[in-house]
Write a protein that holds these residues in place. Structure first.
Motif, PDB file in Angstrom:
ATOM      1  N   ALA A 123      45.731  49.218  30.873  1.00 14.55           N
ATOM      2  CA  ALA A 123      46.453  47.960  31.072  1.00 14.55           C
ATOM      3  C   ALA A 123      46.420  47.601  32.547  1.00 14.55           C
ATOM      4  O   ALA A 123      46.658  48.444  33.422  1.00 14.55           O
ATOM      5  CB  ALA A 123      47.897  48.105  30.598  1.00 14.55           C
ATOM      6  N   ARG A 124      46.129  46.339  32.831  1.00 13.13           N
ATOM      7  CA  ARG A 124      46.055  45.918  34.234  1.00 13.13           C
ATOM      8  C   ARG A 124      46.281  44.418  34.349  1.00 13.13           C
ATOM      9  O   ARG A 124      46.074  43.674  33.395  1.00 13.13           O
ATOM     10  CB  ARG A 124      44.702  46.320  34.847  1.00 13.13           C
ATOM     11  N   VAL A 125      46.716  44.026  35.530  1.00 12.53           N
ATOM     12  CA  VAL A 125      46.913  42.609  35.816  1.00 12.53           C
ATOM     13  C   VAL A 125      45.976  42.253  36.978  1.00 12.53           C
ATOM     14  O   VAL A 125      45.794  43.041  37.909  1.00 12.53           O
ATOM     15  CB  VAL A 125      48.403  42.304  36.111  1.00 12.53           C
ATOM     16  N   GLY A 126      45.356  41.087  36.885  1.00 11.46           N
ATOM     17  CA  GLY A 126      44.347  40.711  37.864  1.00 11.46           C
ATOM     18  C   GLY A 126      44.716  39.465  38.642  1.00 11.46           C
ATOM     19  O   GLY A 126      45.367  38.563  38.111  1.00 11.46           O
ATOM     20  N   LEU A 127      44.299  39.451  39.891  1.00  9.30           N
ATOM     21  CA  LEU A 127      44.451  38.253  40.721  1.00  9.30           C
ATOM     22  C   LEU A 127      43.062  37.711  41.028  1.00  9.30           C
ATOM     23  O   LEU A 127      42.265  38.353  41.719  1.00  9.30           O
ATOM     24  CB  LEU A 127      45.188  38.579  42.026  1.00  9.30           C
ATOM     25  N   LEU A 128      42.778  36.535  40.482  1.00  8.30           N
ATOM     26  CA  LEU A 128      41.508  35.863  40.742  1.00  8.30           C
ATOM     27  C   LEU A 128      41.766  34.729  41.719  1.00  8.30           C
ATOM     28  O   LEU A 128      42.513  33.797  41.405  1.00  8.30           O
ATOM     29  CB  LEU A 128      40.947  35.296  39.425  1.00  8.30           C
ATOM     30  N   PRO A 129      41.187  34.785  42.925  1.00  2.00           N
ATOM     31  CA  PRO A 129      41.428  33.696  43.887  1.00  2.00           C
ATOM     32  C   PRO A 129      40.943  32.358  43.329  1.00  2.00           C
ATOM     33  O   PRO A 129      39.879  32.283  42.724  1.00  2.00           O
ATOM     34  CB  PRO A 129      40.608  34.111  45.116  1.00  2.00           C
ATOM     35  N   ARG A 130      41.745  31.321  43.531  1.00  5.69           N
ATOM     36  CA  ARG A 130      41.348  29.998  43.045  1.00  5.69           C
ATOM     37  C   ARG A 130      40.279  29.371  43.923  1.00  5.69           C
ATOM     38  O   ARG A 130      39.532  28.503  43.453  1.00  5.69           O
ATOM     39  CB  ARG A 130      42.581  29.080  42.975  1.00  5.69           C
ATOM     40  N   GLU A 131      40.226  29.765  45.179  1.00  4.17           N
ATOM     41  CA  GLU A 131      39.259  29.184  46.104  1.00  4.17           C
ATOM     42  C   GLU A 131      38.424  30.303  46.722  1.00  4.17           C
ATOM     43  O   GLU A 131      38.765  31.469  46.643  1.00  4.17           O
ATOM     44  CB  GLU A 131      39.979  28.416  47.228  1.00  4.17           C
ATOM     45  N   GLY A 132      37.331  29.899  47.382  1.00  4.06           N
ATOM     46  CA  GLY A 132      36.530  30.868  48.109  1.00  4.06           C
ATOM     47  C   GLY A 132      35.130  30.973  47.548  1.00  4.06           C
ATOM     48  O   GLY A 132      34.883  30.644  46.389  1.00  4.06           O
ATOM     49  N   ALA A 133      34.224  31.441  48.388  1.00  2.00           N
ATOM     50  CA  ALA A 133      32.823  31.529  48.005  1.00  2.00           C
ATOM     51  C   ALA A 133      32.628  32.624  46.952  1.00  2.00           C
ATOM     52  O   ALA A 133      31.855  32.466  46.009  1.00  2.00           O
ATOM     53  CB  ALA A 133      31.966  31.818  49.240  1.00  2.00           C
ATOM     54  N   VAL A 134      33.328  33.734  47.107  1.00  2.00           N
ATOM     55  CA  VAL A 134      33.200  34.840  46.164  1.00  2.00           C
ATOM     56  C   VAL A 134      34.515  34.952  45.405  1.00  2.00           C
ATOM     57  O   VAL A 134      35.532  35.337  45.963  1.00  2.00           O
ATOM     58  CB  VAL A 134      32.898  36.171  46.896  1.00  2.00           C
ATOM     59  N   ARG A 135      34.456  34.580  44.151  1.00  2.00           N
ATOM     60  CA  ARG A 135      35.691  34.582  43.369  1.00  2.00           C
ATOM     61  C   ARG A 135      35.671  35.786  42.434  1.00  2.00           C
ATOM     62  O   ARG A 135      35.174  35.715  41.319  1.00  2.00           O
ATOM     63  CB  ARG A 135      35.846  33.266  42.618  1.00  2.00           C
ATOM     64  N   GLU A 136      36.182  36.908  42.951  1.00  2.00           N
ATOM     65  CA  GLU A 136      36.257  38.128  42.158  1.00  2.00           C
ATOM     66  C   GLU A 136      37.714  38.521  42.001  1.00  2.00           C
ATOM     67  O   GLU A 136      38.496  38.439  42.954  1.00  2.00           O
ATOM     68  CB  GLU A 136      35.484  39.266  42.840  1.00  2.00           C
ATOM     69  N   ALA A 137      38.047  38.988  40.802  1.00  2.00           N
ATOM     70  CA  ALA A 137      39.426  39.404  40.543  1.00  2.00           C
ATOM     71  C   ALA A 137      39.682  40.777  41.154  1.00  2.00           C
ATOM     72  O   ALA A 137      38.814  41.649  41.147  1.00  2.00           O
ATOM     73  CB  ALA A 137      39.689  39.446  39.046  1.00  2.00           C
ATOM     74  N   ARG A 138      40.887  40.932  41.687  1.00  2.00           N
ATOM     75  CA  ARG A 138      41.345  42.257  42.088  1.00  2.00           C
ATOM     76  C   ARG A 138      42.372  42.710  41.057  1.00  2.00           C
ATOM     77  O   ARG A 138      43.265  41.947  40.688  1.00  2.00           O
ATOM     78  CB  ARG A 138      41.967  42.194  43.479  1.00  2.00           C
ATOM     79  N   TRP A 139      42.235  43.944  40.597  1.00  2.00           N
ATOM     80  CA  TRP A 139      43.039  44.431  39.467  1.00  2.00           C
ATOM     81  C   TRP A 139      44.072  45.452  39.919  1.00  2.00           C
ATOM     82  O   TRP A 139      43.825  46.239  40.823  1.00  2.00           O
ATOM     83  CB  TRP A 139      42.131  45.046  38.405  1.00  2.00           C
ATOM     84  N   PHE A 140      45.193  45.455  39.209  1.00  3.23           N
ATOM     85  CA  PHE A 140      46.303  46.375  39.495  1.00  3.23           C
ATOM     86  C   PHE A 140      46.759  46.993  38.171  1.00  3.23           C
ATOM     87  O   PHE A 140      47.097  46.268  37.224  1.00  3.23           O
ATOM     88  CB  PHE A 140      47.457  45.617  40.151  1.00  3.23           C
ATOM     89  N   GLU A 141      46.787  48.317  38.114  1.00  2.00           N
ATOM     90  CA  GLU A 141      47.138  48.992  36.862  1.00  2.00           C
ATOM     91  C   GLU A 141      48.635  48.862  36.579  1.00  2.00           C
ATOM     92  O   GLU A 141      49.463  48.872  37.501  1.00  2.00           O
ATOM     93  CB  GLU A 141      46.738  50.473  36.935  1.00  2.00           C
ATOM     94  N   VAL A 142      48.953  48.728  35.301  1.00  5.47           N
ATOM     95  CA  VAL A 142      50.351  48.707  34.855  1.00  5.47           C
ATOM     96  C   VAL A 142      50.472  49.632  33.643  1.00  5.47           C
ATOM     97  O   VAL A 142      49.463  50.057  33.058  1.00  5.47           O
ATOM     98  CB  VAL A 142      50.824  47.279  34.480  1.00  5.47           C
ATOM     99  N   ASP A 143      51.714  49.947  33.267  1.00  3.26           N
ATOM    100  CA  ASP A 143      51.944  50.782  32.089  1.00  3.26           C
ATOM    101  C   ASP A 143      51.536  50.009  30.839  1.00  3.26           C
ATOM    102  O   ASP A 143      51.628  48.779  30.797  1.00  3.26           O
ATOM    103  CB  ASP A 143      53.420  51.180  31.980  1.00  3.26           C
TER     104      ASP A 143
END
Ligand SMILES: [Fe+2]
Length: 460
Positions: A244-264
């Motif tokens: 299980a994880r929650v991701g932050l995908l930047p709305r702007e920028g040349a490289v739009r890659e999600a950064r993920w954070f694990e959750v229970d």
């Protein structure tokens, strides 16, 4: 004994869920109280309504039917309910299918939400099919791929960004190795898509938006080939091996890659809203603790309204329980989507628990906790508007009293079953007198099954 297995297998065909069989058009509906004249527009709500006595096998799989009211000048001008004309539905009604594009062979009478964007009214659904466009009076125009600009399927839940005029969605589909963030511009065409790699084909029912990020929920309910091979029409199952994880995908920028954070391990159908807080991201949501069984929906882990704070610098997510009473259908004033909110509205739909349904379709005495809730998240207080015995309340939708009114200056409306009449009411609460009597109750001529999501669509 003959009824028992039927009810056990198909609770979604009984009681508050039972489908209606007629399409109704009614004008100048009776109103108790006084409809605020500033409510000039349409309230529409979608939900599953299987045709005839066919059992689609799961609540989520019934053909979509949209129920709507037109309010104008303090009057309830009309009520209509209409099935969404997919090819199958149109055929069953003996009508020609309003043909159009189909993604991956998945044509479906979109049953989950109904939203307005760029002059279109759209019935939406997730997991592959396209939305269906409706007229202002709920007739089906046809499937919509936004003028040929949408590359794949769409999503049930969308987020409007009132600052940009864009509509955001996150599409998922079992045949993809990614989910797809989609932006529909103010002109109603797709202005950008971003593929985010995922594994196992996770179900992503909802997401959240901040001014900087798309917040993604990659949770352990994933596509199951075994379930699909066994004939399940909803082949998404709890997958304990899926992190299980929650991701932050930047709305702007040349490289739009999600950064993920694990959750229970947990399950989330719905977010209330999210916003940026310095470098951190705050998202409020309804969370089911632990494993979630999509095939039965009820008797799941503890359901709470929570605030998650995602701290990219620390690389972690912290959780705070905002309210521990089970509730769903969280909604915010849509004008504050992606920005800080003070208020939220949600529903306590006790009858979602099928263990409270008797064999004859009535409910046990302890099942009558149906209420709409208003959360003041700054004050940390909750107000409840409780409904009487046998009333069944669904999602409450906020409508501002004016386009520039303050947050919470307006009304919350919902369809509520009136057991005395055996038909539905549209109940309109003043948001700032939430526990007080409704300002208006519109009496509809037909029952409305407990359904999913809707929107207030003010006239331009
Ligand atoms: Fe939903």
């Amino acid at each position: 004994m003959t009824d028992r297995p039927v009810l056990h297998r198909s609770p979604h065909l009984h009681g508050a869920y039972a489908p209606v069989t007629e399409e109704v058009t009614a004008f100048d509906l009776p109103v108790t109280g006084s409809l605020p004249p500033e409510l000039d527009g349409r309230y529409l709500r979608n939900g599953p309504n299987p045709m005839g006595l066919d059992d689609p096998g799961h609540w989520f799989l019934g053909a979509g039917m949209v129920h709507g009211l037109r309010l104008r000048d303090g009057r309830a001008e009309w009520y209509r309910n209409r099935w969404v004309r997919s090819r199958e539905v149109a055929g069953a009604l003996g009508e020609p299918w309003p043909a159009g594009p189909v993604h991956a062979g998945m044509d479906f009478a979109a049953n989950t939400h109904v939203v307005a964007h760029a002059g279109r009214t759209l019935a939406t659904v997730e997991a592959g099919p396209l939305p269906y466009e409706l007229t202002a009076e709920l007739e089906t125009v046809g499937p919509c791929d936004f003028g040929g600009t949408l590359p794949g399927g769409f999503a049930a839940h969308t987020k409007p960004d009132r600052l940009t005029g864009d509509l955001h969605a996150v599409a998922y589909f079992w045949g993809w190795d990614h989910v797809q963030h989609v932006v529909i511009g103010p002109d109603g065409t797709v202005t950008g898509t971003t593929d985010v790699p995922v594994t196992d084909g996770p179900m992503m029912h909802d997401f959240a938006l901040t001014e900087r990020y798309v917040v993604l929920f990659d949770l352990p309910v994933t596509f199951s080939m075994d379930a699909a091979a066994a004939g399940s029409q909803l082949p998404y199952t709890w997958n304990p091996s899926h992190q299980a994880r929650v991701g932050l995908l930047p709305r702007e920028g040349a490289v739009r890659e999600a950064r993920w954070f694990e959750v229970d391990p947990c399950w989330v159908f719905h977010t209330l809203n999210a916003h940026d807080d310095g470098d951190r991201v705050v998202v409020d949501l309804c969370r089911y603790d632990g494993a979630y069984d999509m095939t039965v929906l009820t008797e799941q882990g503890t359901l709470t309204l929570e605030r998650w704070t995602i701290d990219p610098a620390a690389g972690r997510v912290t959780r705070q329980v905002l309210d521990d009473r089970p509730q769903e259908f969280p909604r915010v004033d849509e004008r504050v989507v992606s920005r800080p909110h003070r208020y939220g509205y949600s529903a306590v739909t006790a009858e979602l628990d099928r263990t409270t349904v008797r064999m004859d379709g009535s409910f046990r005495d302890d099942a009558f906790a149906g209420a709409l809730l208003k959360h003041d998240l700054s004050a940390g207080t909750v107000e409840a508007h409780r409904f009487p015995r046998d009333a069944v309340v669904g999602e409450g939708v906020f409508a501002p009293s004016a386009p520039d009114a303050a947050e919470d200056d307006g009304y919350v409306m919902a369809f509520v079953h009136d057991p005395e009449r055996g038909a539905a009411d549209l109940v309109v609460l003043a948001a700032q007198d939430f526990a007080g009597p409704p300002v208006a109750v519109v009496h509809l001529p037909a029952r409305i099954p407990l359904g999913f999501h809707g929107s207030w669509m003010p006239d331009p």
